[in-house]
Motif scaffolding. Sequence first.
Motif, PDB file in Angstrom:
ATOM      1  N   ASP A  36       0.827  -1.203   0.000  1.00 13.42           N
ATOM      2  CA  ASP A  36       0.000   0.000   0.000  1.00 13.42           C
ATOM      3  C   ASP A  36       0.860   1.251   0.000  1.00 13.42           C
ATOM      4  OD1 ASP A  36      -2.472  -1.180  -0.124  1.00 13.42           O
ATOM      5  OD2 ASP A  36      -2.836  -1.148   2.032  1.00 13.42           O
ATOM      6  N   ASP A  52      -4.954   9.755  -2.197  1.00 14.97           N
ATOM      7  CA  ASP A  52      -6.042   9.176  -1.402  1.00 14.97           C
ATOM      8  C   ASP A  52      -7.093  10.221  -1.047  1.00 14.97           C
ATOM      9  OD1 ASP A  52      -5.149   6.590  -1.411  1.00 14.97           O
ATOM     10  OD2 ASP A  52      -4.127   6.708   0.528  1.00 14.97           O
ATOM     11  N   ARG A 104      -9.294  10.593  -3.952  1.00 13.05           N
ATOM     12  CA  ARG A 104     -10.244   9.479  -4.081  1.00 13.05           C
ATOM     13  C   ARG A 104     -11.414   9.647  -3.114  1.00 13.05           C
ATOM     14  NH1 ARG A 104      -5.143   6.600  -3.917  1.00 13.05           N
ATOM     15  NH2 ARG A 104      -4.535   5.992  -6.034  1.00 13.05           N
ATOM     16  N   ILE A 122      -8.581   3.321  -0.584  1.00 16.75           N
ATOM     17  CA  ILE A 122      -7.362   4.118  -0.495  1.00 16.75           C
ATOM     18  C   ILE A 122      -6.193   3.213  -0.129  1.00 16.75           C
ATOM     19  CG2 ILE A 122      -8.620   6.203   0.167  1.00 16.75           C
ATOM     20  CD1 ILE A 122      -7.645   5.723   3.045  1.00 16.75           C
ATOM     21  N   ARG A 123      -4.975   3.722  -0.284  1.00 19.55           N
ATOM     22  CA  ARG A 123      -3.786   2.948   0.010  1.00 19.55           C
ATOM     23  C   ARG A 123      -3.273   3.185   1.429  1.00 19.55           C
ATOM     24  NH1 ARG A 123      -1.461   0.130  -3.885  1.00 19.55           N
ATOM     25  NH2 ARG A 123      -1.988   0.510  -6.073  1.00 19.55           N
ATOM     26  N   ARG A 179      -4.253   3.344   4.477  1.00 18.18           N
ATOM     27  CA  ARG A 179      -5.365   3.070   5.385  1.00 18.18           C
ATOM     28  C   ARG A 179      -5.012   3.315   6.844  1.00 18.18           C
ATOM     29  NH1 ARG A 179      -6.550  -2.830   3.107  1.00 18.18           N
ATOM     30  NH2 ARG A 179      -4.294  -2.669   2.810  1.00 18.18           N
ATOM     31  N   GLN A 215      -6.376   6.832   7.668  1.00 16.30           N
ATOM     32  CA  GLN A 215      -7.636   7.127   6.989  1.00 16.30           C
ATOM     33  C   GLN A 215      -8.415   8.242   7.672  1.00 16.30           C
ATOM     34  OE1 GLN A 215      -9.927   3.746   5.871  1.00 16.30           O
ATOM     35  NE2 GLN A 215     -11.423   4.956   4.770  1.00 16.30           N
TER      36      GLN A 215
END
Length: 340
Positions: free
Chosen positions: A203, A266, A269, A279-280, A282, A285
């Motif tokens: 990720d 992210d 997104r 998303i990458r 995480r 987040q």
Amino acid sequence: MDIAERYHALDAQVYPWFEAQWQRVVKLHDSQHLPHALLINGMPGLGKQAFAEALAGYVICHQPRDGRACGQCRSCQLLNSSGHPDLYFLAPSDSGKAIKVDQIRELSDFMHSTAQQGGYRVVILNPAEAMNTSAANALLKTLEEPGNDVLLILITHQLGQVMPTIKSRCQRVDCHPPQLAQATQWMVEHLELSEEEAAQLLDVVHGAPLAAIEFKEAGHRALRGKFLVALKELLQDKSTPFEVAASFHKEDVEALLSWLQGLLADVSRIKVGGAAAPIRNRDVQKMLNSVAKYTSKDRIFTLVDTVQQERLGVARRQNPNKQLMLERILIDWRDLVRTE
């Protein structure tokens, strides 16, 4: 330039996620339709250099079999020992510098010489985007009249930075990150990681397995953790951009910018797809959701462009003061969530 100056130890291998591309170029070679120039395109950390070296070994081998170099003939022995006189590596003289026109002129002499072992002469040029304008124009002349049994393999990590006239004279081989399941399994087998650890590493590096290995071996996990905390504290006004820049400007700034660019991707997104968007990053987040909630698309895209340009400048050693550069970017990061 003699062979000792243009040789390095080979890392010739075809990673599992490149098998389709490999079969394609092998088929072209075996049917005598291999072009004289290939442009291997893809993000860093996928193994494009190893792919190029494996292809060089295959076309130079005297007795290839089952889609691979035999490993036993005189050419294979030279490739794996002292260096092969018909294989030429071309890269910037110093990391981050440009490939210059004098280097291309020396390359042209090699390409129009006679193969010492018979068969192909192969050039691996990495990265293609490092050529300055004069070097690229000189290479064009060579591409137009490359000589017989010559294969020029250009590797690029930034296709948009390669001159259109160079791209038009090469056949492209696009290399994409592997599927997450394939990359995760490969990393579990080669790094003795759990599937969860491997997935987390992938990720962070946008799915590039070799970049994940480098990330782990370079000890970047701790640096990234500190950087993420600093970014969060900036948003909370617990520190200033000047303090953070002073703390990080002596670190791997290109890595910092790469991670920040990933965070911004992210945020974009989430801005488009909502909190449930994939998303990458995480592990942060909550912070990304907050940024997406309070910022605008224009601010995000403007900062993305800035970070991309600064990354390019760092890679080419064009930025004279990394601390000042970080200050400007961190001010913009903090201001993403500020109201006018």
